[in-house]
Design a protein around this motif. Structure first.
Motif, PDB file in Angstrom:
ATOM      1  N   THR A 180      46.964 -12.651   5.729  1.00  0.00           N
ATOM      2  CA  THR A 180      46.887 -12.041   7.056  1.00  0.00           C
ATOM      3  C   THR A 180      45.518 -11.443   7.335  1.00  0.00           C
ATOM      4  OG1 THR A 180      47.772  -9.952   6.222  1.00  0.00           O
ATOM      5  CG2 THR A 180      49.349 -11.538   7.099  1.00  0.00           C
ATOM      6  N   GLU A 200      43.514 -14.435   8.523  1.00  0.00           N
ATOM      7  CA  GLU A 200      44.051 -15.304   9.568  1.00  0.00           C
ATOM      8  C   GLU A 200      44.346 -14.583  10.888  1.00  0.00           C
ATOM      9  OE1 GLU A 200      44.695 -18.639   9.336  1.00  0.00           O
ATOM     10  OE2 GLU A 200      43.838 -18.742   7.323  1.00  0.00           O
ATOM     11  N   LEU A 201      44.560 -13.258  10.824  1.00  0.00           N
ATOM     12  CA  LEU A 201      44.998 -12.530  12.016  1.00  0.00           C
ATOM     13  C   LEU A 201      43.948 -11.523  12.482  1.00  0.00           C
ATOM     14  CD1 LEU A 201      48.738 -11.787  11.103  1.00  0.00           C
ATOM     15  CD2 LEU A 201      47.811 -13.691  12.447  1.00  0.00           C
ATOM     16  N   SER A 202      43.919 -11.312  13.798  1.00  0.00           N
ATOM     17  CA  SER A 202      43.078 -10.282  14.399  1.00  0.00           C
ATOM     18  C   SER A 202      43.861  -9.666  15.549  1.00  0.00           C
ATOM     19  CB  SER A 202      41.770 -10.888  14.916  1.00  0.00           C
ATOM     20  OG  SER A 202      42.034 -11.721  16.032  1.00  0.00           O
ATOM     21  N   SER A 261      45.392 -11.873  18.072  1.00  0.00           N
ATOM     22  CA  SER A 261      46.590 -12.658  17.737  1.00  0.00           C
ATOM     23  C   SER A 261      47.829 -12.130  18.439  1.00  0.00           C
ATOM     24  CB  SER A 261      46.822 -12.643  16.218  1.00  0.00           C
ATOM     25  OG  SER A 261      45.706 -13.134  15.523  1.00  0.00           O
ATOM     26  N   THR A 300      47.567  -5.791  10.778  1.00  0.00           N
ATOM     27  CA  THR A 300      46.273  -6.208  11.304  1.00  0.00           C
ATOM     28  C   THR A 300      45.437  -5.000  11.733  1.00  0.00           C
ATOM     29  OG1 THR A 300      47.212  -8.317  12.013  1.00  0.00           O
ATOM     30  CG2 THR A 300      45.143  -7.642  13.047  1.00  0.00           C
ATOM     31  N   GLY A 308      53.298 -12.879  19.569  1.00  0.00           N
ATOM     32  CA  GLY A 308      52.448 -13.399  18.511  1.00  0.00           C
ATOM     33  C   GLY A 308      51.872 -14.739  18.918  1.00  0.00           C
ATOM     34  N   ASN A 309      51.584 -15.575  17.915  1.00  0.00           N
ATOM     35  CA  ASN A 309      51.060 -16.910  18.198  1.00  0.00           C
ATOM     36  C   ASN A 309      51.503 -17.855  17.081  1.00  0.00           C
ATOM     37  OD1 ASN A 309      49.389 -16.310  16.017  1.00  0.00           O
ATOM     38  ND2 ASN A 309      47.546 -16.022  17.266  1.00  0.00           N
ATOM     39  N   GLU A 310      50.948 -19.030  17.045  1.00  0.00           N
ATOM     40  CA  GLU A 310      51.346 -20.010  16.037  1.00  0.00           C
ATOM     41  C   GLU A 310      51.065 -19.504  14.625  1.00  0.00           C
ATOM     42  OE1 GLU A 310      49.502 -23.719  16.854  1.00  0.00           O
ATOM     43  OE2 GLU A 310      50.611 -24.078  18.708  1.00  0.00           O
ATOM     44  N   VAL A 311      50.001 -18.750  14.469  1.00  0.00           N
ATOM     45  CA  VAL A 311      49.648 -18.257  13.129  1.00  0.00           C
ATOM     46  C   VAL A 311      50.645 -17.193  12.671  1.00  0.00           C
ATOM     47  CG1 VAL A 311      47.856 -17.185  11.720  1.00  0.00           C
ATOM     48  CG2 VAL A 311      47.222 -18.773  13.542  1.00  0.00           C
ATOM     49  N   THR A 312      50.984 -16.263  13.545  1.00  0.00           N
ATOM     50  CA  THR A 312      51.974 -15.251  13.136  1.00  0.00           C
ATOM     51  C   THR A 312      53.295 -15.917  12.781  1.00  0.00           C
ATOM     52  OG1 THR A 312      52.755 -14.828  15.415  1.00  0.00           O
ATOM     53  CG2 THR A 312      50.929 -13.486  14.614  1.00  0.00           C
ATOM     54  N   ARG A 329      54.659 -18.686  23.213  1.00  0.00           N
ATOM     55  CA  ARG A 329      54.420 -17.620  22.227  1.00  0.00           C
ATOM     56  C   ARG A 329      55.727 -16.920  21.881  1.00  0.00           C
ATOM     57  NH1 ARG A 329      48.975 -14.249  23.638  1.00  0.00           N
ATOM     58  NH2 ARG A 329      49.240 -13.791  21.421  1.00  0.00           N
TER      59      ARG A 329
END
Length: 227
Positions: free
Chosen positions: A3, A6-8, A11, A58, A172-176, A209
């Motif tokens: 995380t 990959e996350l900010s 995100s 994050t 969130g998004n695809e990464v979360t 999302r």
């Protein structure tokens, strides 16, 4: 995949009462020293609070990055499992494993465990009970007093990601969602009983999302939901 890499803040999209907001609007005066505690009462129930956990994680890592120095540290965030292990949250950076705390399913035992870890932001399951349905739990005076002087924010979540009467939404998004999916996959037997995985999780998608909702509650209401 981690995380911290990959996350900010970008995100996540947070709204409070329909207005765009930041993490500080959900967890006022949030700092890296805050301790987040999530009480889970059913298998993988914590899935419904996953975006809040990841947003706080994050925020913690953003504070580390601002120092401009390499770091290897995890936030002091905890999941309290009522009665038995109810999932594996390491993919949400609830780590090391001692931060997954299995506690007797009783209000006094749960609040003692919360106090022992100096939780400042308490997140509890919203079971939909209102008014007279909420019974004040039997708590030792000193146990309650410890929580009253330290816990700054209480939030209610739903295991399926949709808290009744919610005023807070976190997208969130695809990464979360990859982190959430990995958490579900790692949780083994808990998956079969999980209310917030599979079709229920997919039902949270809005405009591409995932969106979870939460409700701000008083400390007294949060404590009532420990029973």
């Amino acid at each position: 995949m981690h995380t911290s890499e990959e996350l900010s803040a970008a995100s996540f999209a947070i709204t409070v009462d329909g207005r765009a907001a930041g993490l500080d609007a959900v967890l006022p005066r949030f700092t890296e020293r805050d301790r987040v505690g999530v009480v889970v009462r059913r298998p993988l129930g914590g899935t419904g609070a996953s975006l809040l956990i990841l947003a706080a994680v994050t925020g913690f890592y953003d504070a580390q990055r601002r120092r401009g120095e390499p770091f290897f540290i995890y936030p002091d965030y905890f999941v309290f499992h009522a009665g038995r292990p109810l999932g594996d949250h390491r993919k949400l950076d609830i780590w090391p494993s001692h931060k997954e705390v299995v506690v007797e399913d009783a209000p006094e035992a749960l609040l003692r465990a919360i106090n022992d870890r100096a939780i400042t932001r308490l997140v509890v399951e919203d079971d939909g009970a209102t008014g007279d349905e909420e019974a004040a739990p039997e708590l030792a005076r000193e146990t309650r007093a410890s929580a009253q002087q330290r816990i700054a924010t209480c939030l209610a979540y739903a295991p399926d990601g949709r808290a009744p009467g919610a005023g807070i939404a976190i997208a969130g998004n695809e990464v979360t969602e990859r982190f959430v999916a990995a958490m579900v996959e790692q949780s083994g037997d808990a998956r079969a009983e999980a209310p917030g995985s599979g079709p229920a999780r997919r039902a949270l998608i809005r405009d591409g999302r995932p969106v979870e909702t939460y409700r701000s509650v008083s400390l007294d209401e949060a404590l009532a939901r420990l029973g």
